[in-house]
Design a protein around this motif. Sequence first.
Motif, PDB file in Angstrom:
ATOM      1  N   UNK B  30     -12.021  24.780   3.067  1.00 31.60           N
ATOM      2  CA  UNK B  30     -10.875  24.141   3.198  1.00 31.60           C
ATOM      3  C   UNK B  30     -10.949  22.793   3.504  1.00 31.60           C
ATOM      4  N   UNK B  31     -11.465  22.485   4.669  1.00 26.45           N
ATOM      5  CA  UNK B  31     -11.439  21.402   5.444  1.00 26.45           C
ATOM      6  C   UNK B  31     -12.607  20.239   4.974  1.00 26.45           C
ATOM      7  N   UNK B  32     -12.195  19.145   4.906  1.00 26.03           N
ATOM      8  CA  UNK B  32     -13.085  17.861   4.532  1.00 26.03           C
ATOM      9  C   UNK B  32     -12.774  16.649   5.427  1.00 26.03           C
ATOM     10  N   UNK B  33     -13.856  16.092   5.968  1.00 25.05           N
ATOM     11  CA  UNK B  33     -13.878  14.742   6.537  1.00 25.05           C
ATOM     12  C   UNK B  33     -14.659  13.800   6.255  1.00 25.05           C
ATOM     13  N   UNK B  34     -14.230  12.400   6.646  1.00 24.26           N
ATOM     14  CA  UNK B  34     -15.060  11.220   6.315  1.00 24.26           C
ATOM     15  C   UNK B  34     -15.203  10.737   7.796  1.00 24.26           C
ATOM     16  N   UNK B  35     -16.507  10.460   8.168  1.00 21.55           N
ATOM     17  CA  UNK B  35     -16.853   9.868   9.331  1.00 21.55           C
ATOM     18  C   UNK B  35     -17.543   8.375   9.022  1.00 21.55           C
ATOM     19  N   UNK B  36     -17.663   7.685  10.029  1.00 21.62           N
ATOM     20  CA  UNK B  36     -18.344   6.405   9.959  1.00 21.62           C
ATOM     21  C   UNK B  36     -19.203   6.596  11.200  1.00 21.62           C
ATOM     22  N   UNK B  37     -20.431   5.955  10.830  1.00 17.91           N
ATOM     23  CA  UNK B  37     -21.531   6.077  12.023  1.00 17.91           C
ATOM     24  C   UNK B  37     -22.064   4.661  12.184  1.00 17.91           C
ATOM     25  N   UNK B  38     -21.862   4.044  13.430  1.00 13.78           N
ATOM     26  CA  UNK B  38     -22.481   2.864  13.681  1.00 13.78           C
ATOM     27  C   UNK B  38     -23.383   2.975  14.927  1.00 13.78           C
ATOM     28  N   UNK B  39     -24.331   2.014  14.999  1.00 10.14           N
ATOM     29  CA  UNK B  39     -25.245   2.088  16.264  1.00 10.14           C
ATOM     30  C   UNK B  39     -24.546   2.134  17.438  1.00 10.14           C
TER      31      UNK B  39
END
Lengths: 110, 116
Positions: B30-39
Amino acid sequence: QQPVQSPQAVILREGEDAVINCSSSKALYSVHWYRQKHGEAPVFLMILLKGGEQKGHEKISASFNEKKQQSSLYLTASQLSYSGTYFCGTAPKRDDKIIFGKGTRLHILP
Amino acid sequence: DVKVTQSSRYLVKRTGEKVFLECVQDMDHENMFWYRQDPGLGLRLIYFSYDVKMKEKGDIPEGYSVSREKKERFSLILESASTNQTSMYLCASSPGGPGQGYSPLHFGNGTRLTVT
């Protein structure tokens, strides 16, 4: 509020033990641990729910001190494959979003 | 095993372009996500969705939008790409009801976006 992880980085020799800490300023419902190897996706390790539960998975275990809002990840007799960045994520409530810490880089030397 | 697939591993776009990042999961989550990864910054939540056609802002939604027309697909849109959006973008899914407090996240392999 982003949880604080310590140490930021650690270098060990194969066979040594490591402890990674995760601390929050807010009351927590759960703590999540993930490991990310270089160039790969983060992989789920374990979830700890409030109640001081301790979980284990082979030589990797974790504890959760609800009163102190802290969790620790224990890696026993570390292996080369344990190298990577470990993230903790915390959720104040069951239906809240997870907030991730900045990560702890673990490097295991042969 | 849950599979979360991101359409591109590497993407290079020019400033001002409209960019679409696609994510598909095959476990009926059901659940979906968008992440951003920076150092040095960890994983930061951009947008999430607990159901089809539903979306909510995460911690850093500015400059982004999302679309979820089907349960298995969650798209991240950069309306007008800027150089400060150069980053690694990670999609994730999880089962169960709303919230992340009790379910593990399953991540895709990421899209490294460079905006020049």
